[in-house]
Design a protein around this motif. Structure first.
Motif, PDB file in Angstrom:
ATOM      1  N   TRP A  45       0.829  -1.199   0.000  1.00  0.00           N
ATOM      2  CA  TRP A  45       0.000   0.000   0.000  1.00  0.00           C
ATOM      3  C   TRP A  45       0.867   1.254   0.000  1.00  0.00           C
ATOM      4  CZ3 TRP A  45      -5.390   0.038  -0.093  1.00  0.00           C
ATOM      5  CH2 TRP A  45      -6.006  -1.219   0.024  1.00  0.00           C
ATOM      6  N   ASN A  46       0.380   2.297  -0.655  1.00  0.00           N
ATOM      7  CA  ASN A  46       1.015   3.603  -0.681  1.00  0.00           C
ATOM      8  C   ASN A  46       0.191   4.558   0.181  1.00  0.00           C
ATOM      9  OD1 ASN A  46       2.325   6.028  -1.294  1.00  0.00           O
ATOM     10  ND2 ASN A  46       1.228   6.272  -3.245  1.00  0.00           N
ATOM     11  N   ASN A  47       0.653   4.802   1.401  1.00  0.00           N
ATOM     12  CA  ASN A  47      -0.019   5.726   2.318  1.00  0.00           C
ATOM     13  C   ASN A  47       0.442   7.144   1.996  1.00  0.00           C
ATOM     14  OD1 ASN A  47      -1.054   7.221   4.414  1.00  0.00           O
ATOM     15  ND2 ASN A  47      -0.110   6.024   6.049  1.00  0.00           N
ATOM     16  N   THR A  48      -0.493   7.992   1.566  1.00  0.00           N
ATOM     17  CA  THR A  48      -0.135   9.351   1.166  1.00  0.00           C
ATOM     18  C   THR A  48      -0.151  10.342   2.323  1.00  0.00           C
ATOM     19  OG1 THR A  48      -2.417   9.910   0.549  1.00  0.00           O
ATOM     20  CG2 THR A  48      -1.001   8.959  -1.171  1.00  0.00           C
ATOM     21  N   GLY A  49      -0.294   9.855   3.555  1.00  0.00           N
ATOM     22  CA  GLY A  49      -0.182  10.764   4.693  1.00  0.00           C
ATOM     23  C   GLY A  49      -1.233  10.603   5.764  1.00  0.00           C
ATOM     24  N   GLY A  50      -2.138   9.646   5.637  1.00  0.00           N
ATOM     25  CA  GLY A  50      -3.139   9.402   6.673  1.00  0.00           C
ATOM     26  C   GLY A  50      -2.598   8.492   7.762  1.00  0.00           C
ATOM     27  N   ASP A  51      -3.292   8.480   8.891  1.00  0.00           N
ATOM     28  CA  ASP A  51      -2.879   7.644  10.025  1.00  0.00           C
ATOM     29  C   ASP A  51      -3.496   6.255   9.870  1.00  0.00           C
ATOM     30  OD1 ASP A  51      -1.771   6.802  12.400  1.00  0.00           O
ATOM     31  OD2 ASP A  51      -3.343   7.701  13.654  1.00  0.00           O
ATOM     32  N   TYR A  52      -3.084   5.550   8.810  1.00  0.00           N
ATOM     33  CA  TYR A  52      -3.617   4.212   8.531  1.00  0.00           C
ATOM     34  C   TYR A  52      -2.880   3.189   9.387  1.00  0.00           C
ATOM     35  CZ  TYR A  52      -5.926   6.310   4.520  1.00  0.00           C
ATOM     36  OH  TYR A  52      -6.715   7.099   3.720  1.00  0.00           O
ATOM     37  N   ARG A  53      -3.661   2.322  10.039  1.00  0.00           N
ATOM     38  CA  ARG A  53      -3.089   1.304  10.916  1.00  0.00           C
ATOM     39  C   ARG A  53      -3.828  -0.010  10.749  1.00  0.00           C
ATOM     40  NH1 ARG A  53      -2.083   4.456  16.692  1.00  0.00           N
ATOM     41  NH2 ARG A  53      -1.296   6.419  15.805  1.00  0.00           N
ATOM     42  N   ILE A  54      -3.151  -1.096  11.115  1.00  0.00           N
ATOM     43  CA  ILE A  54      -3.792  -2.404  11.190  1.00  0.00           C
ATOM     44  C   ILE A  54      -4.147  -2.660  12.643  1.00  0.00           C
ATOM     45  CG2 ILE A  54      -3.586  -4.866  10.759  1.00  0.00           C
ATOM     46  CD1 ILE A  54      -3.493  -3.286   8.205  1.00  0.00           C
ATOM     47  N   ASN A  55      -5.443  -2.801  12.919  1.00  0.00           N
ATOM     48  CA  ASN A  55      -5.927  -3.092  14.265  1.00  0.00           C
ATOM     49  C   ASN A  55      -6.840  -4.309  14.217  1.00  0.00           C
ATOM     50  OD1 ASN A  55      -4.656  -0.931  15.609  1.00  0.00           O
ATOM     51  ND2 ASN A  55      -6.293   0.480  15.031  1.00  0.00           N
ATOM     52  N   ASP A  56      -6.451  -5.369  14.926  1.00  0.00           N
ATOM     53  CA  ASP A  56      -7.285  -6.580  15.015  1.00  0.00           C
ATOM     54  C   ASP A  56      -7.703  -7.084  13.638  1.00  0.00           C
ATOM     55  OD1 ASP A  56      -7.183  -6.560  17.816  1.00  0.00           O
ATOM     56  OD2 ASP A  56      -8.863  -5.147  17.921  1.00  0.00           O
ATOM     57  N   GLY A  57      -6.763  -7.067  12.701  1.00  0.00           N
ATOM     58  CA  GLY A  57      -7.035  -7.623  11.390  1.00  0.00           C
ATOM     59  C   GLY A  57      -7.867  -6.752  10.483  1.00  0.00           C
ATOM     60  N   THR A  58      -7.953  -5.448  10.745  1.00  0.00           N
ATOM     61  CA  THR A  58      -8.660  -4.521   9.863  1.00  0.00           C
ATOM     62  C   THR A  58      -7.789  -3.296   9.614  1.00  0.00           C
ATOM     63  OG1 THR A  58      -9.778  -3.317  11.665  1.00  0.00           O
ATOM     64  CG2 THR A  58     -10.921  -5.228  10.740  1.00  0.00           C
ATOM     65  N   LEU A  59      -7.985  -2.676   8.463  1.00  0.00           N
ATOM     66  CA  LEU A  59      -7.303  -1.434   8.133  1.00  0.00           C
ATOM     67  C   LEU A  59      -8.142  -0.278   8.666  1.00  0.00           C
ATOM     68  CD1 LEU A  59      -5.275   0.393   6.703  1.00  0.00           C
ATOM     69  CD2 LEU A  59      -6.507  -0.033   4.557  1.00  0.00           C
ATOM     70  N   THR A  60      -7.605   0.490   9.609  1.00  0.00           N
ATOM     71  CA  THR A  60      -8.368   1.559  10.243  1.00  0.00           C
ATOM     72  C   THR A  60      -7.700   2.912   9.992  1.00  0.00           C
ATOM     73  OG1 THR A  60      -7.196   1.466  12.367  1.00  0.00           O
ATOM     74  CG2 THR A  60      -9.061  -0.025  12.066  1.00  0.00           C
TER      75      THR A  60
END
Length: 214
Positions: A45-60
């Motif tokens: 994945w290319n994160n363009t600057g958001g606070d994207y995280r993996i939590n409990d098997g989901t992309l949040t």
């Protein structure tokens, strides 16, 4: 003069490197699945600057302010896309972008025009759902409805089919919105999928992409 030539050469190499990286992203020629069963978003994945995280098997993500996370795989020209989405916010605002350039995002929290199609469920404080082409406002809105609203905490299953110019979007297996683009976005600059967000606390899971007809 020597400094200017050197800087120009560096800028050229940087731009060429970005193009080369895009060219190397593999196409999706067979079913692709991301169930986010890992600790980090990773290089897929290319994160363009958001606070994207993996939590409990989901992309949040929350407060991304139109900085998408773009999948580094090229979409089929015709595709079936399935994804589970949930918003924990009364604002709703579940958003996926299709057939964009895989790189674009807002400048800070400023104006943002997508390079592809945008599907938004419960946007504008959970008042409107839309299919957009590039611009999310005014003439960019191609299909819309305001009778169904996002229920916070509820998981929704989206199925989006792209076939030629047709975009057909189902919500939990039921017809939701559709639109046929007379000038479909395709080819370089229109090959990637992104998940996006403004301020709502949202999650994405079980992303499945396959060529239409497979």
């Amino acid at each position: 003069m020597r400094w200017r030539v050197g800087l120009g050469f560096v800028l050229f190499l940087g731009a060429w490197g970005g193009v080369a990286c895009r060219a190397k992203d593999p196409p999706i020629n067979e079913p692709f699945l991301d169930s986010f069963q890992r600790a980090e978003l990773g290089p897929t994945w290319n994160n363009t600057g958001g606070d994207y995280r993996i939590n409990d098997g989901t992309l949040t993500v929350k407060n991304a302010y139109n900085h998408p996370a773009w999948l580094r795989r090229k979409l089929p020209a015709n595709a079936v896309i399935d994804v589970d989405v949930v918003s924990r916010s009364a604002a709703g605002d579940l958003k996926v972008e299709l057939y964009g350039d895989g790189e674009s995002s807002a400048v800070d929290r400023g104006a943002y025009d997508s390079t592809g199609y945008v599907m938004i469920f419960g946007g504008w404080h959970n008042s409107l759902s839309v299919i957009c082409r590039n611009n999310e406002h005014d003439q960019g809105r191609k299909a819309q409805r305001s009778d169904i609203h996002v229920q916070p905490g509820r998981t929704y299953h989206w199925t989006i089919v792209r076939q030629g110019g047709l975009l057909d979007w189902k919500l939990d297996g039921q017809p939701f919105l559709s639109w046929t683009d007379p000038e479909p976005l395709r080819g370089p600059g229109h090959e990637y999928l992104g998940v996006n967000d403004w301020e709502a606390d949202v999650s994405f899971d079980n992303l499945s992409i396959r060529p239409a007809g497979s």
